[in-house]
Design an enzyme around this catalytic site. Structure first.
Site, short mmCIF file in Angstrom:
data_model
loop_
_atom_site.label_atom_id
_atom_site.label_comp_id
_atom_site.label_asym_id
_atom_site.label_seq_id
_atom_site.Cartn_x
_atom_site.Cartn_y
_atom_site.Cartn_z
N CYS A 30 11.66 16.46 2.80
CA CYS A 30 13.05 16.72 3.32
C CYS A 30 13.91 17.36 2.11
CB CYS A 30 13.84 15.33 3.65
SG CYS A 30 14.01 14.44 2.10
N GLU A 78 1.02 -1.19 -0.11
CA GLU A 78 -0.09 0.08 -0.12
C GLU A 78 0.87 1.19 -0.21
OE1 GLU A 78 -3.89 -1.75 2.33
OE2 GLU A 78 -2.55 -0.31 3.34
N PHE A 98 -7.65 -6.42 16.81
CA PHE A 98 -9.16 -6.41 16.77
C PHE A 98 -9.72 -6.36 15.31
CE2 PHE A 98 -8.93 -5.04 21.22
CZ PHE A 98 -9.17 -6.17 21.73
N HIS A 99 -8.98 -6.33 14.21
CA HIS A 99 -9.03 -6.31 12.73
C HIS A 99 -9.85 -7.65 12.38
CE1 HIS A 99 -9.00 -5.87 8.64
NE2 HIS A 99 -8.71 -4.71 8.75
N GLU A 150 -6.62 -8.03 -0.53
CA GLU A 150 -6.82 -7.99 0.64
C GLU A 150 -8.33 -7.51 0.85
OE1 GLU A 150 -4.83 -5.30 3.58
OE2 GLU A 150 -2.91 -5.94 2.94
#
Length: 689
Positions: A165, A158, A366-367, A316
């Site tokens: 910078c 992702e 908890f995903h 995903e």
């Protein structure tokens, strides 16, 4: 005619079913790893993505590499008929690197360098970071590129974000010098820098946009976004180069998710396979409209399929819930199978999850996951996943099939960035994505497959091309649309189109700029409407589309003059009542429609595109009327069509088929003339092409 393409890997010519697997989190629990393999096979999972965030487990100290645990995992996979996408771990670097080489840490827009933490907190320009990623990636490729379990490279994870910078500032200036032929005069003109006396007299004066500095020069903002996107793509190419030479046959992909920061259409050009991560919030959107959400998700499936015009991978998704929503609701019974097979219906050759097993700690404990903290398979979620696995196992013949498409919607990253940066008619929200969705959802409701294309692509394959809010369009691309219509194509444009060119300077001579001759109109003024304001589109009697009705319109109204076009409908109220609001221009062998206002009624778009599709000879998946919230999509190998009828309406529905002979794919039984779909139900049908 054979319309079937090769699978992602010849090792596994089947639908891929699996998950993001993080065994490094469980190395102290060998019994967990053994049980994982057993349950993967039980759920009919045949592929896992491994090593995505494993850098510190692979290189715990600088120059010290530990591959034994990954050796064991991949060998065990091979012994059990499970395959792997081998990941490069650049998405999250180890703390030792940040401590020793602080230049790898990103600098934010406020010019403050970040501390070590989270993920994707690194500078793509940093020579040190590039050196370290190339070193580790090369060692991984040398060791595993020919491993029997490997079927492809999962490059990083992702990609997204930006760094401000000094290294990135210097690279940005060099990028601009190339773009503007080393001429500050050209840059100043392209950015209209004389405004507010912002003319640059030295390249050193140019900096990226900042909240406490320059952020009102739209040409600068747009070029910075382009630079960030190209820098990210260049870094991805750097990673690909570091693994490719060890086995050039191993395909590469990177999972896409953050659609805002990177021009994914350009990123896709350097990949062998496109993959993306889909996390629709089923059942807990603000308007509780799963059909609209389904159309939104389908639109993105189509977008990723269109990047290479071949099957993509759903890399995903969640088998249950996510952990970042304000309220995290569970998937309702049937929704997991419906939403998973939705991806397949729109061209995916995989269904994969984040994650296989829930983390024991940290931010994603908890995903959703296939395996909960209970650690066993006796759960509703596991049963849902196993059911999808069994269905995918029956879809081997669908792998590599293509989607016949005659309709396209133009969606450009440059345009999206520019229209969202525009200051003008409706700063409370121009709603570009929502506008695109309005047009897409009508086609989705009609069961008309759609490609999501760029304005530089070839239009000749399509009978209908739609350009919602083409705010930014170049003269060249405007001419290409004009030529497409002259040669017999059908085009539909909307309000707030043809406003600026490629450097975000307004087109001179009147809007819609390079689309003016194509559409046969001049847009003199455009008005933003308050949320409380309401106008309407009233169809003219006997119009060329045979549409009837009076439809509410809101938010944007464009006042146009006819320059060869004819009015099909007019405004209902206000001082521009009875002025054109929907027009048709006949140009050469083709037709060009212009919608001058945002119609509120969703039914209008369904009626509009049903009429246009009929005139253009566009084939629908099923030649029948579909209930609201039900869609039909298809894939084909040239001999057999695979038709996916999906019910996102929230209630049981009946679909009258179109008289052709259908069989149900999984059972092989003949399908009756009226198909009954339960709540969150779907049917996968076969017919002769």
């Amino acid at each position: 005619m054979n319309m079937k393409l090769s699978p992602v890997s010849s090792k596994i010519p089947a639908m891929l079913h699996g998950a993001d697997y993080n065994p490094e989190q469980w190395l102290k629990y060998p019994e967990v790893l053994r049980e994982d393999i057993r349950m993967m096979k039980l759920a009919k999972c045949n592929v896992m993505s491994v090593g995505i965030f494993s850098w510190v487990s692979l290189e715990p100290e600088e120059g010290v590499f530990t591959f034994h645990w990954l050796d064991s995992i991949l060998d065990t996979f091979a012994e059990n008929g499970i395959y792997a996408f081998l990941a490069t771990p650049s998405g999250a670097r180890p703390a030792w690197m940040s401590a020793k080489y602080p230049e790898v840490l990103r600098v934010e827009r406020n010019r403050v360098r970040n501390l070590h933490g989270v993920r994707h907190n690194h500078c793509y320009t940093s020579p040190v970071y590039r050196q370290k990623t190339a070193l580790l990636n090369g060692k991984l490729a040398e060791r595993y590129a020919d491993h029997p379990a490997g079927i492809g490279w999962h490059i990083s994870n992702e990609y997204g974000g930006e760094c401000h910078c000094d290294l990135c500032q210097a690279n940005f200036r060099e990028w601009l010098k190339v773009k503007y032929d080393d001429s500050l005069d050209e840059l100043n003109h392209a950015w209209w820098a004389t405004f507010w006396s912002h003319t640059y007299t030295s390249w050193d004066q140019v900096e990226s946009p900042a909240p406490h500095g320059e952020n009102q020069v739209h040409g600068l903002n747009l070029d910075w976004r382009r630079f960030v996107s190209e820098s990210t793509i260049d870094f991805c190419q750097h990673e690909i180069d570091s693994v490719r030479n060890y086995n050039s046959e191993l395909p590469v992909t990177t999972n896409m998710h953050n659609i805002d920061g990177v021009d994914y259409r350009k990123l896709a050009k350097i990949l062998d396979v496109v993959s993306w991560d889909a996390y629709p919030a089923w059942g807990y959107t603000e308007d509780n409209d799963d059909a609209r959400l389904a159309a939104w998700t389908a639109m993105h499936h189509d977008m990723f399929r269109t990047f290479k015009h071949k099957p993509f991978l759903l890399m995903e998704s969640t088998p249950s819930l996510t952990n970042w929503q304000s309220v995290s609701k569970l998937k309702r019974p049937g929704m997991h199978k419906l939403s998973s097979l939705q991806a397949v219906a729109h061209g995916s050759d995989s269904v994969q999850y984040f994650q296989w097993r829930k983390s024991r700690g940290s931010s994603e404990k908890f995903h959703g996951a296939v395996i909960d903290h209970s650690g066993h398979a006796e759960t509703r979620v596991f049963r849902d996943v196993a059911e999808v696995g069994r269905t995918l196992a029956e879809l081997q013949d669908v792998v590599g099939t293509t989607t016949p498409v005659q309709t396209a919607i133009i969606y450009d990253w440059d345009n999206r960035w520019a229209v969202k940066d525009a200051q003008g008619i409706r700063n409370s929200g121009l709603k570009y994505e929502e506008t695109v969705l309005q047009h897409y959802q009508a086609l989705w409701e009609l069961g008309i497959p759609v490609d999501i294309i760029g304005s530089e692509e070839d239009f000749s394959a399509y009978k209908l091309v739609i350009g919602p809010m083409l705010y930014l369009i170049s003269e060249d691309n405007g001419k290409r649309i004009e030529k497409y219509v002259e040669e017999g194509g059908t085009f539909l444009g909307t309000y707030w189109s043809g406003v600026v060119g490629e450097t975000d300077l307004c087109h001179l001579g009147g809007f819609p700029g390079p689309l003016r001759r194509t559409l046969g109109i001049w847009a003199e003024e455009t008005e933003g409407l308050h949320s409380r304001d309401l106008n309407g589109l009233v169809m003219n009697s006997g119009n060329a589309l045979s549409l009837e009705g009076d439809y509410d319109a809101h938010e944007i109204a464009e006042l146009i003059h006819l320059e060869g076009a004819e009015a099909l409908g007019t405004y209902r109220t206000d001082f521009y009542a009875r002025q054109p609001a929907l027009t048709l221009n006949r140009l050469g062998e083709g037709r060009a429609y212009h919608l001058a206002t945002r119609v509120k009624d969703a039914g209008f778009y369904v009626e509009l595109y049903a009429a246009i599709a009929k005139q253009a000879g566009i084939v629908r998946t099923l030649d029948t009327e579909l209930p609201a919230g039900v869609t039909a999509q298809w894939r084909t190998d040239g001999a057999i069509d695979y038709v996916f009828v999906q019910n996102f309406s929230g209630m049981e529905q009946s679909v009258e088929l179109d008289g052709r002979a259908y069989t149900e794919l999984e059972s092989g039984e003949a399908v009756p003339a009226v198909l009954t779909l339960p709540v969150h139900g779907l049917a996968i049908l076969k017919r002769a092409h």
